[in-house]
Every structure is written in C-alpha cells, then in structure tokens.
Design an enzyme around this catalytic site. Structure first.
Site, short mmCIF file in Angstrom:
data_model
loop_
_atom_site.label_atom_id
_atom_site.label_comp_id
_atom_site.label_asym_id
_atom_site.label_seq_id
_atom_site.Cartn_x
_atom_site.Cartn_y
_atom_site.Cartn_z
N LEU A 1 11.23 1.56 6.78
CA LEU A 1 10.71 2.03 5.78
C LEU A 1 11.35 3.11 5.21
CD1 LEU A 1 8.34 1.28 3.69
CD2 LEU A 1 7.24 3.49 4.96
N TYR B 1 0.82 -1.22 0.06
CA TYR B 1 -0.03 0.02 -0.04
C TYR B 1 0.91 1.25 0.15
CZ TYR B 1 1.08 0.94 4.73
OH TYR B 1 1.78 1.54 6.15
N GLU C 1 12.83 3.26 13.77
CA GLU C 1 12.17 4.45 13.09
C GLU C 1 10.96 4.42 14.51
OE1 GLU C 1 10.23 3.38 9.39
OE2 GLU C 1 10.43 1.28 9.93
N LYS D 1 6.51 -2.07 2.05
CA LYS D 1 5.42 -1.23 2.63
C LYS D 1 4.09 -2.28 2.64
CE LYS D 1 3.49 3.26 3.17
NZ LYS D 1 3.55 3.53 4.52
N1 PMP Z 1 8.01 4.19 8.70
C1 PMP Z 1 6.88 3.87 8.83
C2 PMP Z 1 6.89 2.38 9.52
C3 PMP Z 1 5.74 4.28 8.21
O1 PMP Z 1 4.56 3.29 8.20
C4 PMP Z 1 5.62 5.38 7.45
C5 PMP Z 1 4.71 5.84 6.76
N2 PMP Z 1 3.58 6.41 7.52
C6 PMP Z 1 6.95 6.25 7.54
C7 PMP Z 1 8.16 5.49 7.85
C8 PMP Z 1 7.25 7.75 6.88
O2 PMP Z 1 7.10 7.06 5.41
P1 PMP Z 1 6.45 8.36 4.45
O3 PMP Z 1 7.52 9.64 4.67
O4 PMP Z 1 6.75 7.84 3.12
O5 PMP Z 1 5.04 8.69 4.69
#
Ligand code: PMP
Length: 282
Positions: A201, A31, A177, A145
């Site tokens: 991610l 997703y 993270e 993701k």
């Molecule tokens: N880490 C995780 C585990 C996430 O689910 C997300 C997205 N909400 C992010 C980092 C941030 O990613 P992005 O900047 O692409 O939204």
C-alpha cells in the site's frame, strides 16, 4: 452519543448495517483512516484521492465527490468534537442478495464513517519498539486499500503475541511492508523502502516521508531490500497514519544497529512533527 456518517446524513451511532452488505459478507469495499490532530484532519485530500483510486481499481463508483466527502467528514469531526484521533471511512458495494458477482445498477454503494478519539503515540514514536517477521501471504493487489484484511490481522496478532509493535512482512527474501505500516531501512546514511507497486500500500505517511527526505537532502531509494538487509540495517522504522514514525529496535529478537532510535529516524520524526505543528497552527 457519538455521531456517525451514513451516506450523506450525520446521525446518532446505532447498529444499522444490513447483514447482506457486501462489505460484511465479501469484504467488498474500500476504506481510509485519516489522522486528526487538534481537531484538524491531516492530509485528508491525499487520503480521499487514494480512496478514489482504490474504488476505481475495484470498479466501485463512489457515490460522493471528493468535495462532498471532505465536507461531510469535516462536519462529522465537528459533530463529535474530535480533538485527537482518527476518522474511519468506508464505502462498500452496498447491500444485495448474496451472489458473488456485482449487484445490479439499482444497488447503491454504502458510505459510512465514524471517528475514534485516540491519544497521540509520542512515547512509542520516541522510544521505538520491536517487530517480528512473518511471511506476506496477501493477494497481489496490496496497492488497493480494500476491506480484506485477514492476512494483516493474523500478522498483527503474531506481533502482539510476541510483545512487538509490528509484524514486518516478506515475500520470500524481499521485505514488502508491515501489517499496517510501511517499512524504511537506513544503511550508511541512505534510506530504502519498497517501491510503490502492487506488493504494497502506498502509504500517505510513506509519501510524506519520501518528500521530507528529499527536502532534507537525505538520499532515499524506492528499491526492494531483503530480510538480510533489514537485519543488517543501521536503522529501521515504520510509517503509518497517526502512529507516524516508529523506530524498530529489534526484529525477531535481533538488535538493529545500536538498539536505540537512530539519528536519521529521529530527524525524520522531528520533521514530520513540524508538519503537524504547521497544520494545527495554520
Ligand atoms: N501498509 C498497510 C498494509 C496499511 O494498512 C497501512 C495503513 N495503516 C499503511 C501501509 C500505511 O499507510 P498510511 O501511511 O496511509 O496510513
């Protein structure tokens, strides 16, 4: 009634997911969440490229090309007259009798998307919030993701229970993270964030922040740091789609730096907002 995308059709929102959809039963799908500012999707191509990568890593063949998806999502935003909010897009391995292994070639992956109106989160971005620490209990392919988010859900609930905006995850001593965002720390004018490997991610916002740091001559290192480093940092912030950049002022009740949003965080937030301003005025 709001509209949704189901495969390549934009239709009225109704319940039509098969109970044997593999997303529903196995979390077998990928997703993206794309931010929309004043009717304009932000960094859509980057999100679609990441979707493509996630799909490839789980051997799921996306039914639509990047160009087709971009057009479909733009149509959806228009159909819903979305001004501020997000697009949620997911592709699962489709619906088939419940066996763990992949279904046959005849089973088509299922694409769905919807939009959600959301106010901009300027208040928390300006004022910051608290975080809690929780052990990172996820699998070893956090770079994909996928729909499997139960550990993230449990971590975020822990944050909520404690009145915090985020749960910062650590594998042993190493900060990875947060439950739904990436973590940056600032120490003596230099920034650190976990390298983009299988433990995190690679956030689209994270990548933009790295780019902004480099453009503004702020020294930034994609390098692991420990929980101790986090607690001793001058500034901490988290990055994610739509919430952009949130300063973290306290972790597990311990004050970070001055306990107020720091100068470097404020600078990056300002630069990030300029990017959004450029987008909406393009
Ligand atoms: N880490 C995780 C585990 C996430 O689910 C997300 C997205 N909400 C992010 C980092 C941030 O990613 P992005 O900047 O692409 O939204």
């Amino acid at each position: 009634m709001s509209k949704i995308l189901v495969d390549d059709q934009i239709i009225d929102r109704k319940n039509l997911i098969d109970i044997e959809d593999r997303g529903y039963q196995f979390g077998d799908g990928v997703y993206e969440v794309i931010g929309v500012y004043e009717g304009r999707p932000f960094m859509m191509d980057e999100h679609l490229e990441r979707l493509q990568r996630s799909a490839k890593e789980v051997q799921l063949k996306l039914p639509y090309s990047m160009v087709e998806l971009r057009n479909l999502l733009n149509q959806l935003v228009k159909a819903n007259h979305l001004d501020e909010g997000i697009i949620y897009l997911q592709v699962t391995r489709g619906a088939a009798s419940r066996w763990h292994e992949f279904p046959g070639e005849d089973v088509q992956p299922k694409t769905i998307a919807y939009t959600r109106a959301e106010e901009r989160m300027t208040e928390v971005e300006d004022q910051g919030g608290h975080a809690v620490l929780t052990e990172d209990i996820r699998w070893l392919r956090c770079d994909i993701k996928t729909l499997n988010l139960l550990p993230n859900v449990l971590a975020k609930q822990e944050a909520k229970k404690n009145g915090a905006v985020e749960a910062i995850l650590h594998r042993g001593e190493t900060v990875t993270e947060a439950s739904a965002s990436n973590v940056f720390i600032v120490k003596n004018g230099e920034l650190f964030t976990h390298p983009a490997n299988n433990h995190i991610l690679n956030g689209i916002t994270r990548q933009k922040v790295l780019e902004l740091c480099r453009k503004n001559n702020l020294p930034v290192h994609e390098q692991t740091f420990t929980v101790k480093d986090l607690l001793a940092a001058d500034e901490v912030f988290v990055t994610a789609t739509k919430s952009d950049i949130i300063p973290i002022l306290e972790v597990d009740g311990k004050q970070i730096g001055s306990g107020k949003p720091g100068n470097i965080t404020a600078k990056i937030l300002q630069e990030f907002r300029s990017l959004i301003y450029e987008l909406v005025n393009a």
